[in-house]
Every structure is written in C-alpha cells, then in structure tokens.
Design a protein around this motif. Structure first.
Motif, PDB file in Angstrom:
ATOM      1  N   LYS A 137       1.028  -1.210   0.081  1.00 45.14           N
ATOM      2  CA  LYS A 137       0.215   0.325   0.417  1.00 45.14           C
ATOM      3  C   LYS A 137       0.830   1.478  -0.328  1.00 45.14           C
ATOM      4  O   LYS A 137       2.060   1.201   0.656  1.00 45.14           O
ATOM      5  CB  LYS A 137      -0.572  -0.084   0.957  1.00 45.14           C
ATOM      6  CG  LYS A 137      -1.769  -1.140   1.244  1.00 45.14           C
ATOM      7  CD  LYS A 137      -3.149  -1.401   2.365  1.00 45.14           C
ATOM      8  CE  LYS A 137      -3.930  -1.917   2.147  1.00 45.14           C
ATOM      9  NZ  LYS A 137      -4.102  -2.980   2.968  1.00 45.14           N
ATOM     10  N   SER A 140       2.433   3.154   3.034  1.00 42.10           N
ATOM     11  CA  SER A 140       2.742   2.409   5.002  1.00 42.10           C
ATOM     12  C   SER A 140       4.412   2.227   4.647  1.00 42.10           C
ATOM     13  O   SER A 140       5.145   3.349   3.729  1.00 42.10           O
ATOM     14  CB  SER A 140       2.805   0.389   3.665  1.00 42.10           C
ATOM     15  OG  SER A 140       3.397   0.334   2.771  1.00 42.10           O
ATOM     16  N   ASP A 143       6.388   0.695   2.044  1.00 42.75           N
ATOM     17  CA  ASP A 143       6.410   1.547   0.816  1.00 42.75           C
ATOM     18  C   ASP A 143       7.816   3.043   0.945  1.00 42.75           C
ATOM     19  O   ASP A 143       9.066   3.183   0.269  1.00 42.75           O
ATOM     20  CB  ASP A 143       5.338   2.363   0.553  1.00 42.75           C
ATOM     21  CG  ASP A 143       4.902   3.156  -0.640  1.00 42.75           C
ATOM     22  OD1 ASP A 143       5.566   2.677  -1.303  1.00 42.75           O
ATOM     23  OD2 ASP A 143       4.833   4.060  -0.682  1.00 42.75           O
TER      24      ASP A 143
END
Length: 150
Positions: A137, A140, A143
């Motif tokens: 996502k 996140s 990420d």
C-alpha cells in the motif's frame, strides 16, 4: 499534528541467511565480520523488543524489511532493509516457513562449512508477510522503507 518516531533505514548488512526446522526459523542479516555484526546489533536492538518482517517480491528481486513493533519517540528506531537481486533464497525460505521466527545477526565465516555464523542474541518476530510489489500500500512502512522515505 501527531509526532512521528524517528526512523532510520538500516542496510549495512551484506546478505541474508535463513535456517530452521518445523518449530523455529531464523532470519539472519549477514555482515562481513563479527565486529560489524555486533556493532550493528547494538544499534538496532537499543530498547527493542520484537520485529515484524515483510518480504516484497518483484519480478527479478526481493526486498527484506523488518521494523520494530514498538517505536519510541525518544530514540532512533531502525528498520532493517535490504534489496536482493535473486529470488531463489526467499522462495526456499517461504516454502519451508512455519513456526516461531527470530532475527539474529550473523557474519561471513570462511572457517565454517555453511559460510556464516550467528550471534547468540536474537529478537522475536511477531509475524512474517510475503507480498508481491502490487500488494504494498502507498504510504505504508514497507513502501516508505523501499523508497527510503522514512
């Protein structure tokens, strides 16, 4: 505005070792020497209790990300991160994974048959996730660690 804990991406290890059996597994970031493994462990484990581990699979590589379950506002919180160009070792680990998992720092050791050794100290892992890059996502922790935006 909510204050965020200071986070640093820690990626000074050279490679990864995986071993274990049906009861327990070890994820071992491998350093070039025992001294560097011990020095890195002291930094990463300062005030640390446990980690969560994420393996993000790309077409021809994978990323390893492990972050502390509890992050303190008053200290630097290290996220373990490394990108590797081969998927074979993580696929083998994924096939045999099950049971309790731990993180131990290790070092390259030419005197041993398996070429690395590990420290006695360890940190428990609450869970391990195996994800495809499309499942990460935006924004996140996985990420942000991948993009070095911590």
């Amino acid at each position: 505005m909510q204050k965020r804990a200071p986070i640093v991406r820690f990626s000074e290890f050279l490679g990864m070792g995986y071993f274990g059996d049906e009861r327990q597994h070890v994820i071992a970031p491998i350093f070039d020497s025992r001294h560097n493994a011990e020095k890195g462990w002291a930094r990463v484990m300062e005030g640390m209790a446990a980690f969560h581990a994420v393996f993000v699979e790309h077409a021809a590589k994978y990323e390893f990300i492990a972050y502390p379950l509890e992050m303190g506002e008053d200290r630097i919180n290290y996220v373990l991160y490394r990108s590797f160009s081969s998927l074979s070792s993580v696929k083998k680990f994924k096939e045999t994974y099950g049971g309790q998992t731990y993180i131990k720092f290790g070092w390259h050791d030419l005197t041993r048959p398996n070429k690395f050794d590990v420290m006695a100290s360890y940190a428990p892992v609450d869970g391990v996730e195996f994800m495809k890059i499309e499942e990460v996502k935006p924004g996140s922790l996985a990420d942000r660690a991948s993009k070095n935006e911590l």
